[in-house]
Design an enzyme around this catalytic site. Sequence first.
Site, PDB file in Angstrom:
ATOM      1  CB  SER A  65      -1.100  -0.007   1.303  1.00 40.92           C
ATOM      2  OG  SER A  65      -0.171   0.062   2.278  1.00 40.92           O
ATOM      3  CG  HIS A  87      -3.576  -1.136  -2.194  1.00 38.22           C
ATOM      4  ND1 HIS A  87      -3.988  -0.021  -1.840  1.00 38.22           N
ATOM      5  CD2 HIS A  87      -3.380  -2.014  -0.983  1.00 38.22           C
ATOM      6  CE1 HIS A  87      -4.091   0.052  -0.707  1.00 38.22           C
ATOM      7  NE2 HIS A  87      -3.563  -1.102   0.097  1.00 38.22           N
ATOM      8  CD  GLU A 123      -5.375   2.278  -4.391  1.00 36.26           C
ATOM      9  OE1 GLU A 123      -5.737   3.681  -4.166  1.00 36.26           O
ATOM     10  OE2 GLU A 123      -4.493   1.855  -3.614  1.00 36.26           O
ATOM     11  CG  ASN A 145      -3.543   4.397   1.595  1.00 34.18           C
ATOM     12  OD1 ASN A 145      -4.674   4.098   2.179  1.00 34.18           O
ATOM     13  ND2 ASN A 145      -2.540   3.467   1.820  1.00 34.18           N
TER      14      ASN A 145
END
Length: 594
Positions: free
Chosen positions: A428, A449, A461, A499
């Site tokens: 991540s 991800h 992702e 993130n």
Amino acid sequence: MDRPSLSTVAVVGLGTMGTGIVEVLTRAGREVIGVDVSDEAARHAVRALEATTARAVAREKMTERERTDVLARFRTFSDLRAVAEAGLVIEVVPEDYALKHAVIRALDDIVRPTAVVATGTNALSVTRLAADSAHPERVVGLHFFNPAPAMRLVEVVSSVLTAPDAVEAVTELVHELGKEPIRAGDRPGFVADGLLFGYLNQAAAMYEARYATREDIDAAMRLGAGLPMGPLELLDLIGVDTARTVLEAMYAESHDRLHAPAPILGQLSRAGLTGRKAGRGFYTYDAPGSATTVPDALTPAADAGQGTAREVRAVGVAGSGTMASGIAEVFAKAGYAVTLVARSREKAERAAARIAASLDRSVRKGRLSQEDRDAVLARVTPADTLEALAEVDLAVEAVAEDLAVKQELFGTLDRVCKPGAVLATTTSSLPVVACARATGRPQDVVGMHFFNPAPAMKLVEVVRTVLTGDDAHATVRAVCARVRKHPVDCGDRAGFIVNALLFPYLNNAVKMLEEHYATLDDIDAAMKLGGGYPMGPFELLDVVGLDVSLAIEQVLYSEFREPGLAPAPLLEHLVAAGCLGRKSGRGFREYARR
């Protein structure tokens, strides 16, 4: 000042927000005087109230008599002097200082001295507006959220000039309206927008840099962070020009480059592409004011992907933790033969048992039959050596978030996996290309991800490096479709999409707390009630783990070297003290030990 009576309230400005506030007030039993220089705006406000109350009657949430009473409590005028009898005047004219200043100054000669004057601004200085009034002690901020009838949060903003009686009076009114008041000091954005608009600005900058498509950015935040709308959708709803105004005010005070409006906001505003109200902003709509998007030149084609996907029949998952077992369950449910590899037979069996327990819960909840449960579990083969992955078509690593550990694993996968197998990392925050370079086939390495818990979260992702081959990328997207996950494409940089947008927002919430601008509980409530977030920032930080959050923020700061991304000292101190969140029993809040 004396405590005013707020039985009669005036609303100046009958646009979308003003009309919503009128509905809230009239349905709560207040006599409401509506004022707008536009006769058409006044007529529209009346029609809107008639329509919403008619729907309430149809849904049996209001009687016809109650509807008649509500409509009778609303009167409209074009002359500001009509507000003379009001105990509270709420101005919600456009977000322009000169216009708001003119309204508030005009009220000095109209309303009685004990009346409260509230500004609905979310960006301009309440203090400055109050200071230019003849009675600054009665001027407060009263920031409703759109749509006012549905949103429960109201920010009550006081300046250093505001009298306590005025604050208490409007706070009590907010409670009586069935809303949740949060008190805030006077700074641009207050609590909710102060956190929200920085996030929206970063999303606009991410899109402008062509890091990801508008559709992928929005889908990532809806599916990966549980938000009701993606950031670019929300900018179109708020108004691109309005967002730029708020950000300009925030930057003028904070001088934080993260608040400096992304250039694309100015470009769209100057072109008149201000969002839904104009029929076009980041997206194109079927008509001005409509929420229905239509395809345009920027809409990705259904067959836009490049490369031909490789056939995937068998999948390997390396790892024994919660994420590894969750990913293995996802693949097995989709019909893949899955080899689950851990460092020991005991750990592999324990990971398989975790899958069995998850499937058993699905059976108990009626989501899965016993036969299907048994079939899924039969597709999972635990193993204690990576050699067991020799014949898989896709190998997914889900080991510790340590680059050296991942690089060593990819070196082994390169040796044991057959030619043509796709090698995926679930990192991540670490560079995918560093994992790829540990192999002799970087064209086969891609980021995949998943989000925790993998069986429930719909987002993946898909991260391609500068070395990833088109066919490897296409393979992973095809696999995502088969396992019923939504793939979003992004490049190989820290944080990817979710993130990179989520953790600066969390970090800013910590900074807001350590500056004593608002309480922990008020900040959490503001984002849940005003932003529609499923969890407040401090609730989420404690769930994710403060140590994990700090590590991600450190990676983001190291990659982008943006001062505003530097981890908040309070977060660093809590981690150093061992306060890691729920898992340690204490983070921003304390938790009962299990």
